[in-house]
Design an enzyme around this catalytic site. Structure first.
Site, PDB file in Angstrom:
ATOM      1  N   CYS A 147      -3.947   2.391  -4.515  1.00 45.23           N
ATOM      2  CA  CYS A 147      -4.843   3.196  -3.682  1.00 45.23           C
ATOM      3  C   CYS A 147      -4.860   4.608  -4.233  1.00 45.23           C
ATOM      4  O   CYS A 147      -3.890   5.358  -4.081  1.00 45.23           O
ATOM      5  CB  CYS A 147      -4.397   3.199  -2.228  1.00 45.23           C
ATOM      6  SG  CYS A 147      -5.476   4.200  -1.156  1.00 45.23           S
TER       7      CYS A 147
ATOM      8  N   TYR B 224     -14.704   3.948   7.895  1.00 43.08           N
ATOM      9  CA  TYR B 224     -15.246   2.644   7.555  1.00 43.08           C
ATOM     10  C   TYR B 224     -16.699   2.488   8.010  1.00 43.08           C
ATOM     11  O   TYR B 224     -17.081   1.484   8.609  1.00 43.08           O
ATOM     12  CB  TYR B 224     -14.345   1.538   8.120  1.00 43.08           C
ATOM     13  CG  TYR B 224     -13.011   1.525   7.435  1.00 43.08           C
ATOM     14  CD1 TYR B 224     -12.846   0.882   6.224  1.00 43.08           C
ATOM     15  CD2 TYR B 224     -11.932   2.220   7.958  1.00 43.08           C
ATOM     16  CE1 TYR B 224     -11.629   0.903   5.553  1.00 43.08           C
ATOM     17  CE2 TYR B 224     -10.714   2.247   7.296  1.00 43.08           C
ATOM     18  CZ  TYR B 224     -10.567   1.589   6.097  1.00 43.08           C
ATOM     19  OH  TYR B 224      -9.372   1.623   5.426  1.00 43.08           O
TER      20      TYR B 224
ATOM     21  N   ASP C 167     -13.272   2.999  -0.325  1.00 44.55           N
ATOM     22  CA  ASP C 167     -12.424   3.317   0.817  1.00 44.55           C
ATOM     23  C   ASP C 167     -12.831   4.646   1.428  1.00 44.55           C
ATOM     24  O   ASP C 167     -13.272   5.566   0.721  1.00 44.55           O
ATOM     25  CB  ASP C 167     -10.964   3.375   0.334  1.00 44.55           C
ATOM     26  CG  ASP C 167      -9.964   3.140   1.446  1.00 44.55           C
ATOM     27  OD1 ASP C 167     -10.375   2.743   2.541  1.00 44.55           O
ATOM     28  OD2 ASP C 167      -8.767   3.353   1.200  1.00 44.55           O
ATOM     29  N   HIS C 168     -12.682   4.754   2.738  1.00 42.61           N
ATOM     30  CA  HIS C 168     -12.868   6.007   3.468  1.00 42.61           C
ATOM     31  C   HIS C 168     -14.192   6.697   3.143  1.00 42.61           C
ATOM     32  O   HIS C 168     -14.238   7.846   2.723  1.00 42.61           O
ATOM     33  CB  HIS C 168     -11.693   6.957   3.188  1.00 42.61           C
ATOM     34  CG  HIS C 168     -10.400   6.460   3.730  1.00 42.61           C
ATOM     35  ND1 HIS C 168      -9.255   7.222   3.745  1.00 42.61           N
ATOM     36  CD2 HIS C 168     -10.049   5.269   4.296  1.00 42.61           C
ATOM     37  CE1 HIS C 168      -8.255   6.526   4.281  1.00 42.61           C
ATOM     38  NE2 HIS C 168      -8.729   5.341   4.616  1.00 42.61           N
TER      39      HIS C 168
ATOM     40  N   HIS D 158       0.854  -1.188   0.000  1.00 42.13           N
ATOM     41  CA  HIS D 158       0.000   0.000   0.000  1.00 42.13           C
ATOM     42  C   HIS D 158       0.889   1.237   0.000  1.00 42.13           C
ATOM     43  O   HIS D 158       1.851   1.313   0.767  1.00 42.13           O
ATOM     44  CB  HIS D 158      -0.892  -0.012   1.239  1.00 42.13           C
ATOM     45  CG  HIS D 158      -1.938   1.052   1.261  1.00 42.13           C
ATOM     46  ND1 HIS D 158      -1.647   2.376   1.534  1.00 42.13           N
ATOM     47  CD2 HIS D 158      -3.274   0.999   1.032  1.00 42.13           C
ATOM     48  CE1 HIS D 158      -2.763   3.081   1.480  1.00 42.13           C
ATOM     49  NE2 HIS D 158      -3.761   2.271   1.166  1.00 42.13           N
TER      50      HIS D 158
ATOM     51  N   HIS E  64      -7.839   0.041  -4.014  1.00 46.60           N
ATOM     52  CA  HIS E  64      -8.703   0.893  -3.206  1.00 46.60           C
ATOM     53  C   HIS E  64      -9.085   2.074  -4.099  1.00 46.60           C
ATOM     54  O   HIS E  64      -8.209   2.832  -4.502  1.00 46.60           O
ATOM     55  CB  HIS E  64      -7.971   1.462  -1.990  1.00 46.60           C
ATOM     56  CG  HIS E  64      -7.499   0.442  -1.012  1.00 46.60           C
ATOM     57  ND1 HIS E  64      -6.667   0.775   0.046  1.00 46.60           N
ATOM     58  CD2 HIS E  64      -7.722  -0.888  -0.908  1.00 46.60           C
ATOM     59  CE1 HIS E  64      -6.411  -0.311   0.752  1.00 46.60           C
ATOM     60  NE2 HIS E  64      -7.040  -1.327   0.195  1.00 46.60           N
TER      61      HIS E  64
END
Length: 389
Positions: free
Chosen positions: A271, A363, A346-347, A233, A298
């Site tokens: 990501c 999350y 994500d997020h 990541h 992501h």
């Protein structure tokens, strides 16, 4: 696109039933009860796998098998922890799980200065403000020699900002920066953080990169034998903070890792939000260059107030990253491979639907539910108008 979702196990505020109802096929999970450096037993892996399977989904991606700090620094019991890491990879492969996401960021997993930044519609999201981070570093943490890491403009603005902040606002910044996530790092106090920072004295970007490459090459025989893909990541944010080194923030960094680590199983978690934390990064170009080494994705987006100040987008498809162009390139790569790649939203924002729940930062259910629906709609739309996908 294999529709993924990160699940934090039995402690997660979101149930597997809810996740399945969101249309998810592939769960992204870990043994969060296990601390970095511990071996993951086959029995525990299978037990978690069984729960996911009984809920109608597959546990196909691990996020994460945390890398012990001794490995990152190559100090202490790092050889023991590398052996344990290899054993965990073997055990995951025995259970049929062959995609492992991890990061090599020192001490902190990712950093934001506000975990509940309020948007115009009343929902909240994660926010990063480099001036708040600098202010905390200079005037609350008081890291030795921190002033050398900031230019005059940043120091002046940070000083002015911290002077006007109330104790509550200052505490918010501190808590946001030092809050840990399950199975990665624990919550830290400023004193503990300073102590941890000292352990990285003398380790610069080049040294940490060398340690990363050594680790990957040491576990590569296991990756090759067990057919396990390791996908790193990117650093988040993708620039130095608190004097800590960075190893994977740009296309150049990824290029060097691929060169130094020849195993085909050494790859990337694409990501968009982490890479998007630098205005100099082109996430679409990065995907196209390293598509053959992207094993997991992501997808999210960022909206910038100004350089160095950004928050998670209200819509996953709108913001700094050109998600439609990226999705087109992504679908072409899936077509080339003849198989799907797991993507998770994500997020997500914290909305009214989740206000009563104790969701982990970024999350929530509602925010990610919308994000996944947006990504799914984009995929269907592109496939409807682009022949051959």
């Amino acid at each position: 696109m294999k529709q993924g979702w990160r699940w934090y196990g039995d402690r997660d505020a979101i149930s597997l039933k809810e996740i399945h109802q969101a249309g998810v096929t592939d769960v992204v999970a870990a043994l969060y009860e296990r601390k970095p450096g511990e071996v993951w037993p086959v029995a525990e892996i299978k037990a978690r796998q069984k729960k996911v399977r009984e809920a109608g989904m597959t546990w196909s991606v691990v996020e994460s098998v945390p890398v012990h700090e001794d490995i990152k620094k190559r100090t202490g019991d790092y050889k023991k922890y590398i052996a344990n890491y290899r054993k965990t990879l073997e055990n995951l492969a025995k259970c049929g799980i062959r995609t492992v996401c991890y990061n090599f960021m020192p001490i902190l997993d990712w950093t934001r200065s506000d975990l509940a930044y309020e948007l115009p519609d009343g929902s909240t999201c994660l926010n990063y403000n480099e001036y708040e981070v600098a202010a905390f570093d200079l005037f609350a943490l008081r890291r030795p020699n921190a002033e050398k890491d900031y230019d005059a403009k940043t120091k002046a603005r940070a000083k002015k900002l911290w002077a006007k902040y109330t104790p509550k606002e200052r505490k918010r910044v501190e808590k946001s920066i030092l809050t840990g996530l399950p199975g990665t790092v624990d919550d830290l106090t400023p004193a503990q953080f300073l102590k941890e920072l000292k352990t990285y004295a003398g380790i610069d970007d080049a040294k940490l990169r060398a340690n990363l490459y050594a680790f990957l090459n040491e576990i590569s025989p296991t990756l090759d034998k067990c057919d396990v893909d390791m996908c790193i990541h990117p650093d988040d944010p993708p620039h130095p903070i608190f004097g800590l080194p960075r190893v994977l923030s740009t296309a150049k960094d990824i290029r060097q890792m691929v060169k130094e680590c020849p195993s085909k199983h050494v790859g990337l978690t694409l990501c968009t939000g982490s890479l998007g934390g630098s205005l100099e990064n082109d996430e679409v170009a990065i995907f196209k260059e390293f598509a053959h080494r992207v094993f997991f994705c992501h997808f999210r987006n960022l909206e910038y107030a100004e350089p160095g100040v950004f928050h998670e987008s209200q819509c996953h498809l709108v913001g700094k990253t050109n998600l439609p162009e990226l999705m087109l390139a992504f679908l072409k790569e899936e077509k080339r491979r003849g198989e799907g790649i797991v993507v998770r939203p994500d997020h997500g924002r914290l909305m009214e639907i989740d206000k009563g729940r104790k969701c982990y930062c970024g999350y929530s259910y509602g925010g990610r539910l919308i994000g996944l629906a947006e990504l799914r709609g984009l995929e269907i739309g592109i496939k409807a108008f682009v022949k051959g996908l």
